[in-house]
Design an enzyme around this catalytic site. Structure first.
Site, PDB file in Angstrom:
ATOM      1  CG  ASP A  39     -13.909  -2.807  -2.905  1.00  0.00           C
ATOM      2  OD1 ASP A  39     -13.023  -2.160  -1.706  1.00  0.00           O
ATOM      3  OD2 ASP A  39     -14.306  -2.869  -3.345  1.00  0.00           O
ATOM      4  CG  ASP A  53     -18.147  -0.353 -11.913  1.00  0.00           C
ATOM      5  OD1 ASP A  53     -17.111  -0.009 -11.647  1.00  0.00           O
ATOM      6  OD2 ASP A  53     -17.984  -0.862 -12.773  1.00  0.00           O
ATOM      7  CB  ALA A  72       7.363   3.730  -5.324  1.00  0.00           C
ATOM      8  CE1 TYR A 130      -1.544   1.157  -9.412  1.00  0.00           C
ATOM      9  CE2 TYR A 130       0.857   0.831  -9.105  1.00  0.00           C
ATOM     10  CZ  TYR A 130      -0.453   0.826  -8.609  1.00  0.00           C
ATOM     11  OH  TYR A 130      -1.036   1.096  -7.692  1.00  0.00           O
ATOM     12  CE  LYS A 166       1.144  -3.617  -4.598  1.00  0.00           C
ATOM     13  NZ  LYS A 166       1.579  -2.197  -4.535  1.00  0.00           N
ATOM     14  CD  GLN A 195      14.243  -9.319  -8.571  1.00  0.00           C
ATOM     15  OE1 GLN A 195      15.542  -9.139  -8.960  1.00  0.00           O
ATOM     16  NE2 GLN A 195      12.920  -9.992  -8.879  1.00  0.00           N
ATOM     17  NE  ARG A 223      10.426  -3.099  -6.291  1.00  0.00           N
ATOM     18  CZ  ARG A 223      11.648  -3.353  -7.358  1.00  0.00           C
ATOM     19  NH1 ARG A 223      12.486  -3.620  -7.256  1.00  0.00           N
ATOM     20  NH2 ARG A 223      10.778  -4.228  -8.940  1.00  0.00           N
TER      21      ARG A 223
END
Length: 321
Positions: A35, A55, A120, A150, A193, A221, A223
């Site tokens: 990571d 990296d 998604a 993205y 998120k 909206q 989800r």
């Protein structure tokens, strides 16, 4: 190092990666975690695995990461919630360097299996204009019009996985994640998120005594949200499967953001005044996972109910920071 059973988790210092490493450890696997973040910023860290700070946008780092590996889980990318990806499109696109170099390094190291975590966000925006949408099937990614930045990076990298499989014989598996959440996730700072953001806002309102909650968009909206244990189980199953095309990995339990707020309010035992910021990033109007194919292939689909997962999320995240 000779190839035997080494599993590499790229991005293993992140939220999903940390839970995946924990699951692989429970299976007794030999693991290398890579990571870019300093180790004290990793979401979970285990001393009995090989931990590497590197990296992976740099080709030589990917070569070292894949050296001796039998399997590679490529989860590393620069991403976050809608607020982050809306305002950092170039940073999100640069993750294509990680995927390119990791695929090349895996091919050259004769890696047996390569898993790529897509999103998604690859789906055509025209199919996500209404909150009461039809759930997204895998073929709905084309004709292509994904989330700018993205989503394009994810869709392009899916194609790279396909062509590395077809041209070089690298066994690749691709899952399109739908909004994973759970303990050890990001709660603040702009990369969180919706479930984490709503949980944080409700808890903050309750503790502060200011019984108001700001909501991005009009709250209508829609989800679906997948609990992290389902995400990890599905990831492992797809990696080990014969599924060669990208496949949805997400819950099919569709809720609006207003309904999400109500569920969290119920768990917290509070009712808040809602204010709506119509200028804030809100993403598409509706997105849900069609799980027909994953049920056909695996005889399984994500099943943790949102209310149950949020209860665990609030309890786990508030005690492990």
């Amino acid at each position: 190092m000779t190839q035997h059973d080494l599993v590499v988790v790229a991005g293993g210092g992140g939220f999903i990666g940390g839970h995946l490493v924990a699951a692989l450890r429970a299976e007794g696997r030999r693991i290398r975690v890579v990571d870019v973040k300093p180790m004290d910023e990793w979401y979970q860290r285990f001393e009995d695995v090989e931990n590497v700070v590197a990296d992976l946008q740099r080709r030589e780092a990917c070569i070292a990461a894949c050296d001796g590996a039998a399997e590679v889980y490529q989860l590393a990318c620069d991403m976050g919630g809608m607020g982050f990806i809306e305002h950092n499109k170039a940073l999100c696109m640069l993750s294509v360097l990680i995927n390119t170099h990791m695929l090349e390094a895996a091919r050259d190291a004769s890696v047996r299996r390569f898993f790529y975590s897509s999103s998604a966000c690859v789906y055509n925006a025209d199919k996500q204009t209404r909150p009461d949408l039809v759930a997204l099937r895998e073929e709905d990614a084309y004709p292509a019009m994904p989330e700018d930045g993205y989503g394009w990076e994810k869709l392009f990298s899916e194609r790279m996985c396909r062509h590395f499989r077809e041209d070089f014989g690298l066994v690749t598996r691709v899952a399109r994640y739908h909004n994973a959440y759970g303990p050890h996730g990001t709660w603040e700072g702009g990369r969180e998120k919706a479930p984490a953001a709503i949980c944080r806002k409700v808890i903050t309102a309750k503790v502060s005594g200011k019984h108001e909650i700001p909501i991005w968009g009009d709250g209508n909206q829609s989800r679906s949200f997948m609990y992290i244990s389902d995400c990890v189980r599905g990831t492992r199953a797809i990696m080990d499967s014969d599924i060669i095309e990208p496949i949805n990995l997400g819950s099919s339990e569709l809720v609006t953001i207003n309904q999400l707020v109500s569920i969290v309010e119920g768990i917290a035992g509070i009712e808040l005044k809602r204010t709506y910021d119509l200028t804030a990033p809100k993403g598409v109007n509706g997105r849900n996972s069609d799980n027909t194919k994953i049920r056909e292939y695996l005889r399984w689909e994500p099943s943790v109910a949102l209310r149950d997962g949020l209860g665990r999320h609030i309890g786990g995240s508030t005690t492990t920071t």
